[in-house]
Design a protein around this motif. Structure first.
Motif, PDB file in Angstrom:
ATOM      1  N   VAL A 291      60.193 -59.034  43.482  1.00  0.00           N
ATOM      2  CA  VAL A 291      59.962 -60.309  42.807  1.00  0.00           C
ATOM      3  C   VAL A 291      60.500 -60.188  41.387  1.00  0.00           C
ATOM      4  O   VAL A 291      60.032 -59.340  40.616  1.00  0.00           O
ATOM      5  N   PRO A 292      61.511 -61.008  41.002  1.00  0.00           N
ATOM      6  CA  PRO A 292      62.074 -60.923  39.653  1.00  0.00           C
ATOM      7  C   PRO A 292      61.033 -61.239  38.583  1.00  0.00           C
ATOM      8  O   PRO A 292      60.099 -62.014  38.816  1.00  0.00           O
ATOM      9  N   GLU A 293      61.191 -60.636  37.420  1.00  0.00           N
ATOM     10  CA  GLU A 293      60.235 -60.826  36.335  1.00  0.00           C
ATOM     11  C   GLU A 293      60.114 -62.298  35.937  1.00  0.00           C
ATOM     12  O   GLU A 293      59.030 -62.763  35.605  1.00  0.00           O
ATOM     13  N   GLU A 294      61.239 -63.031  35.973  1.00  0.00           N
ATOM     14  CA  GLU A 294      61.201 -64.431  35.535  1.00  0.00           C
ATOM     15  C   GLU A 294      60.417 -65.322  36.479  1.00  0.00           C
ATOM     16  O   GLU A 294      60.092 -66.460  36.135  1.00  0.00           O
ATOM     17  N   GLU A 295      60.109 -64.821  37.683  1.00  0.00           N
ATOM     18  CA  GLU A 295      59.333 -65.611  38.636  1.00  0.00           C
ATOM     19  C   GLU A 295      57.841 -65.311  38.574  1.00  0.00           C
ATOM     20  O   GLU A 295      57.041 -65.962  39.234  1.00  0.00           O
ATOM     21  N   LYS A 296      57.473 -64.306  37.784  1.00  0.00           N
ATOM     22  CA  LYS A 296      56.063 -63.966  37.649  1.00  0.00           C
ATOM     23  C   LYS A 296      55.420 -64.807  36.546  1.00  0.00           C
ATOM     24  O   LYS A 296      56.057 -65.140  35.548  1.00  0.00           O
ATOM     25  N   ASN A 297      54.187 -65.157  36.737  1.00  0.00           N
ATOM     26  CA  ASN A 297      53.410 -65.921  35.747  1.00  0.00           C
ATOM     27  C   ASN A 297      54.136 -67.178  35.271  1.00  0.00           C
ATOM     28  O   ASN A 297      54.354 -67.374  34.072  1.00  0.00           O
ATOM     29  N   PRO A 298      54.562 -68.057  36.191  1.00  0.00           N
ATOM     30  CA  PRO A 298      55.233 -69.296  35.783  1.00  0.00           C
ATOM     31  C   PRO A 298      54.265 -70.261  35.115  1.00  0.00           C
ATOM     32  O   PRO A 298      53.053 -70.228  35.371  1.00  0.00           O
TER      33      PRO A 298
END
Length: 208
Positions: A100-107
């Protein structure tokens, strides 16, 4: 003619197990590796991920994995961790695991995760759209411009400027996805009933 298979474990034990073929897409490497995951039938996707982490090369020890269902180069499902593997079918759908890419975490509440597909139009079939290659997710942040989004897609795909400039983007509002129209330059393979069992753009290695 008698066909037979030599089992590596006793048949009574095998009957209580489920074997899944999972294609692992590394975060930075081009190669796709297909792993055979054999677990008790009452196991869950979380158990699959735990087993897979012992077999793959992660970008970091804390990397999170997810398992997707892909069919004809489109993403149909992100498997929840609690889903049982007993009824999961990997014969016609590709099971794909990825970090899971970092930019998709905690949106934030205004961010959106959209699908991005590769497609081309067949001039011999009334410009009918045909998907190919590896679909992927892209996190769209509030306030981003189309130019910024296209720049992130180019970096993700690692495509040179000259080649990327030939691609057109088409937003499929009816399904809420972003389509990249360009020529499928991958070598053609013979058609099979399950043609998306492996990628058409990346080398594939199979592990037992």
């Amino acid at each position: 003619i008698l066909y037979y298979e030599v089992l590596d474990i006793p048949l009574p034990e095998l009957q209580f197990l489920k074997t899944l073929k999972v294609a692992f897409h590394h975060a930075t490497k081009e190669e796709v590796v297909i792993h055979s995951i054999r677990l008790p039938k009452n196991s869950t996707i979380a158990d699959v991920i735990i087993d897979l982490k012992t077999k793959v090369d992660l970008s970091s020890p804390t990397a999170e994995l997810r398992v997707l269902e892909v069919f004809y180069h489109k993403i149909y499902k992100i498997f929840p961790l609690h889903e049982k593997i007993e009824n999961i079918n990997d014969q016609y759908w590709t099971l794909r695991a990825e970090e899971v890419p970092e930019e998709e975490k905690n949106p934030s509440q205004h961010d959106r995760l959209i699908h991005v597909y590769h497609f081309t139009k067949d001039p011999l079939q009334n410009q009918q759209i045909q998907n190919f290659g590896d679909p992927f997710f892209l996190a769209i942040c509030e306030g981003e411009t189309l130019a910024e989004v296209k720049g992130r897609i180019q970096r993700k795909l690692q495509v040179p400027d000259e080649e990327f400039s030939k691609r057109r983007d088409v937003y499929g509002a009816w399904e809420q996805y972003l389509g990249l129209e360009h020529t499928d330059t991958a070598p053609k393979r013979a058609y099979t009933a399950n043609q998306n069992r492996h990628t058409h753009e990346k080398p594939v290695r199979i592990y037992n």
